[in-house]
Scaffold this motif. Structure first.
Motif, short mmCIF file in Angstrom:
data_model
loop_
_atom_site.label_atom_id
_atom_site.label_comp_id
_atom_site.label_asym_id
_atom_site.label_seq_id
_atom_site.Cartn_x
_atom_site.Cartn_y
_atom_site.Cartn_z
N ASP A 93 33.56 13.92 15.85
CA ASP A 93 34.27 12.85 16.55
C ASP A 93 35.64 13.37 17.01
N PRO A 94 35.89 13.30 18.31
CA PRO A 94 37.21 13.77 18.78
C PRO A 94 38.35 12.87 18.32
N ALA A 95 38.04 11.62 17.97
CA ALA A 95 39.07 10.71 17.46
C ALA A 95 39.32 11.00 15.98
N GLU A 96 40.53 10.84 15.58
CA GLU A 96 40.91 11.09 14.19
C GLU A 96 40.50 9.91 13.32
N ASP A 97 39.91 10.20 12.17
CA ASP A 97 39.55 9.15 11.21
C ASP A 97 40.58 9.23 10.08
N PRO A 98 41.41 8.18 9.92
CA PRO A 98 42.48 8.24 8.93
C PRO A 98 42.04 8.10 7.47
N MET A 118 38.53 2.90 11.79
CA MET A 118 37.47 3.91 11.74
C MET A 118 37.28 4.53 13.13
N SER A 119 37.04 5.81 13.18
CA SER A 119 36.79 6.48 14.46
C SER A 119 35.43 6.01 15.01
N PRO A 120 35.26 6.00 16.33
CA PRO A 120 34.06 5.41 16.94
C PRO A 120 32.73 6.05 16.52
N LEU A 121 32.68 7.35 16.47
CA LEU A 121 31.42 8.02 16.14
C LEU A 121 31.03 7.75 14.68
N VAL A 122 32.00 7.76 13.80
CA VAL A 122 31.74 7.48 12.38
C VAL A 122 31.35 6.01 12.21
N ALA A 123 32.03 5.13 12.92
CA ALA A 123 31.70 3.70 12.83
C ALA A 123 30.27 3.44 13.28
N ALA A 124 29.85 4.09 14.35
CA ALA A 124 28.49 3.91 14.85
C ALA A 124 27.47 4.45 13.85
#
Length: 179
Positions: free
Chosen positions: A107-112, A127-133
């Motif tokens: 996921d290019p977005a950071e997951d905190p 939550m970052s989008p890819l992890v959330a999905a």
């Protein structure tokens, strides 16, 4: 209910489907086509053994060197040859963690969140989008099997297929960006 709670309550078929679905969504990392795990899905549907299909999948899929690829291969290699409840529960839980880690890595977005365990236990804030999905797909698969038994397998496969397409697109984008 959190993902951890759903896994704790799942029966053998639900656990096997959950682990298989996580692995299925990560097949693009191993160079597999969309049908490579189909014999395993079929064995879950008809209640037959899956050792032959598992061996075929292990032979057909590659092992890469990147962390995400290694995690995906470990999921496949750790699959129990016989679907004994205790072994399948451990495998499904490990697949859940590995798949979320893979999605987090890609996921290019950071997951905190400090770890994927936070996500599995219900901590979904920022939550970052890819992890959330991926988390939603894991929960959906377990809920489908809990609510519909063997009849939920088809819909669980559909959820997995959608996730595989998403991950294939992410992998393709990353390859174009590095090439």
């Amino acid at each position: 209910m959190s993902l951890v709670e759903l896994i704790a309550q799942a029966d053998e078929r639900g656990l096997a489907a959950s682990g298989l679905a996580c692995l299925d969504r990560c097949v693009p990392l191993l160079g597999g086509d969309d049908l490579v795990l189909r014999p395993l899905w079929t064995s879950l549907a008809d209640g037959s053994g899956w050792s032959a299909g598992l061996e075929q999948a292990r032979d057909a899929l590659d092992t890469g060197e990147a962390e995400a690829e290694l995690l995906a291969r470990r999921m496949l290699d750790a699959a129990p040859v016989h679907r004994a409840p205790d072994e399948v529960r451990l495998w499904a839980d490990a697949c859940s963690v590995a798949s979320l880690r893979i999605h987090r890595l890609l996921d290019p977005a950071e997951d905190p969140a400090p770890s994927v365990d936070t996500r599995r236990e219900g901590g979904t804030e920022d939550m970052s989008p890819l992890v959330a999905a991926e988390l939603r797909r894991q929960v959906t698969v377990l809920e489908l099997l809990a609510g519909h038994g063997a009849a939920g397998l088809r819909r669980a496969l559909d959820v997995s297929t959608e996730g595989r397409r998403v991950l294939r697109a992410v992998v393709s984008r990353r390859a174009r960006g590095q090439g």
